[in-house]
Design a protein around this motif. Structure first.
Motif, PDB file in Angstrom:
ATOM      1  N   UNK A 105       0.840  -1.201   0.000  1.00 20.06           N
ATOM      2  CA  UNK A 105       0.000   0.000   0.000  1.00 20.06           C
ATOM      3  C   UNK A 105       0.876   1.252   0.000  1.00 20.06           C
ATOM      4  N   UNK A 106       0.554   2.190  -0.897  1.00 16.33           N
ATOM      5  CA  UNK A 106       1.370   3.391  -1.084  1.00 16.33           C
ATOM      6  C   UNK A 106       0.491   4.632  -1.089  1.00 16.33           C
ATOM      7  N   UNK A 114      -8.341   4.496  -1.829  1.00 20.51           N
ATOM      8  CA  UNK A 114      -8.998   5.664  -1.253  1.00 20.51           C
ATOM      9  C   UNK A 114      -8.564   6.922  -1.993  1.00 20.51           C
ATOM     10  N   UNK A 115      -9.523   7.786  -2.254  1.00 27.11           N
ATOM     11  CA  UNK A 115      -9.246   9.100  -2.833  1.00 27.11           C
ATOM     12  C   UNK A 115      -9.344  10.118  -1.702  1.00 27.11           C
ATOM     13  N   UNK A 116      -8.212  10.754  -1.401  1.00 18.00           N
ATOM     14  CA  UNK A 116      -8.132  11.610  -0.214  1.00 18.00           C
ATOM     15  C   UNK A 116      -8.451  13.067  -0.533  1.00 18.00           C
ATOM     16  N   UNK A 117      -8.125  13.518  -1.736  1.00 20.35           N
ATOM     17  CA  UNK A 117      -8.360  14.913  -2.128  1.00 20.35           C
ATOM     18  C   UNK A 117      -9.340  14.966  -3.295  1.00 20.35           C
ATOM     19  N   UNK A 118      -9.849  16.174  -3.575  1.00 19.25           N
ATOM     20  CA  UNK A 118     -10.819  16.367  -4.654  1.00 19.25           C
ATOM     21  C   UNK A 118     -10.339  17.465  -5.603  1.00 19.25           C
ATOM     22  N   UNK A 119     -10.937  17.491  -6.782  1.00 13.40           N
ATOM     23  CA  UNK A 119     -10.605  18.537  -7.759  1.00 13.40           C
ATOM     24  C   UNK A 119     -10.890  19.921  -7.178  1.00 13.40           C
ATOM     25  N   UNK A 160      -3.963   9.948  -3.102  1.00 11.03           N
ATOM     26  CA  UNK A 160      -4.540   8.617  -3.271  1.00 11.03           C
ATOM     27  C   UNK A 160      -3.859   7.632  -2.327  1.00 11.03           C
ATOM     28  N   UNK A 161      -4.646   6.610  -1.920  1.00  6.24           N
ATOM     29  CA  UNK A 161      -4.089   5.431  -1.263  1.00  6.24           C
ATOM     30  C   UNK A 161      -4.149   4.315  -2.290  1.00  6.24           C
TER      31      UNK A 161
END
Length: 346
Positions: free
Chosen positions: A61-62, A168-173, A184-185
């Motif tokens: 996992x990165x 997982x998507x941590x941030x948004x546009x 991203x995870x």
């Protein structure tokens, strides 16, 4: 005379009542026996399982991030999506970065032009050595700045480092992100899975690398997955005081989602000697401390024995004690006191 006879009769009456009361008390004291039953105690060297819980994670996992800060212009993937190596995942608004690259290029061109001119003048003995060295240094600095700007430009986008999955998507546009802030995870689809759990200090000393474990998941209610201890933390987590332990799943099941909650039973290879007693024999429990009663040698009185509760096993308790236990009182133990007299019923 009559009065004397009355006094004598009263005294005799009091004495008679006293004797009757004493006889009654003696009779009652003889009847103050508690009927009890005893149970045999087993001493065994067994592996007491350690119950804990944790979360499933991909082994590789990165956290993917931008090297430079800026506003996220575009995100091309969704959470849970599988991607191929090299696919564009996200990019920053390049307006500012492109301007930095343009400035760096212009600075480099000018510094190179100045250096060539001073170099020719120096060879004709028109420019001094100091002027030549200063122009050479300016040229090298401009070249380094251009490389930095181009490097930042190239890393103003995130691409998949391998075939994998966006956990997982941590941030948004449209968000402003700082350099190195995870967006991203990411985990490779070909990787194995691991479980991270936290153990308290007394449990961390019982396990070692390679110890087996059984894992249960709500997502797979009818399956017990096998795992083993792969890493043991050497320092406590300052947030909760537990020690992190990593387990690798040996099961062929790989349809997991990172973050699944797992219930884990770790079986230490180091066995410990314990007594197995019936749960009904326990009295006055406080935390992991408690007491049991056993009959003395004459079998008519009891001894109160302190114990340490190691584990609850169905209808039995795994305990340790500084006293040798071969038999304990189970039925009737709750009615006993330290000075109780007993009648053992077969």
């Amino acid at each position: 005379m009559k009065r004397n006879r009355i006094k004598i009769l009263l005294v005799m009456t009091v004495i008679s009542l006293t004797v009757i009361a004493c006889n009654s008390e003696v009779k009652e004291s003889k009847e103050e026996f508690v009927s009890v039953k005893t149970a045999q105690v087993k001493y065994e060297n067994i592996s007491i399982p350690i119950n804990t819980s944790g979360k499933i994670m991909a082994s590789s996992e990165t956290r993917l991030s931008f090297l430079t800060g800026g506003i996220i212009k575009n995100i091309t993937v969704r959470e849970g999506q599988k991607v191929k190596k090299g696919v564009l995942l996200a990019s920053l608004d390049l307006s500012e970065i492109e301007a930095q690259v343009s400035n760096a290029k212009n600075g480099y061109i000018k510094a190179k032009r100045d250096f060539e001119r001073v170099k020719n003048l120096y060879s004709d003995n028109v420019a001094t050595l100091e002027q030549y060295q200063n122009s050479e240094t300016g040229y090298e600095v401009a070249e380094a700045n251009l490389k930095i700007a181009e490097f930042n430009y190239q890393h103003s986008k995130i691409t998949a480092p391998a075939d994998g999955k966006i956990f997982k998507k941590i941030a948004e546009e449209g968000e402003l992100v700082s350099p190195g802030l995870p967006v991203f995870l990411f985990g490779t689809t070909s990787s194995s899975w691991r479980i991270l759990v936290g153990l308290i200090d007394k449990d961390i000393l019982k396990i070692k690398i390679g110890d087996s474990a059984v894992v249960e998941l709500d997502a797979y209610p009818n399956q017990k997955l096998n795992a083993f201890v792969s890493e043991i933390g050497q320092s406590a987590n300052p947030m909760n005081g537990t020690y992190e332990v990593e387990l690798n799943l040996k099961s062929g099941v790989n349809n997991f989602v990172s973050g699944f909650v797992a219930r884990v039973q770790i079986y230490p290879s180091r066995k410990q000697g314990i007594y197995l007693i019936p749960s009904s024999a326990l009295v006055e429990a406080d935390g992991d401390k408690g007491f049991v009663y056993r009959a003395n040698k004459s079998k008519d009185t009891v001894e109160k024995i302190p114990i340490t509760i190691i584990k609850i096993l169905d209808d039995k308790l795994a305990v340790q004690s500084d006293f040798r236990l071969t038999e304990v009182i189970n039925d009737g133990a709750v009615y006993l006191k330290a000075d109780s007299k007993i009648n053992i019923v077969e």
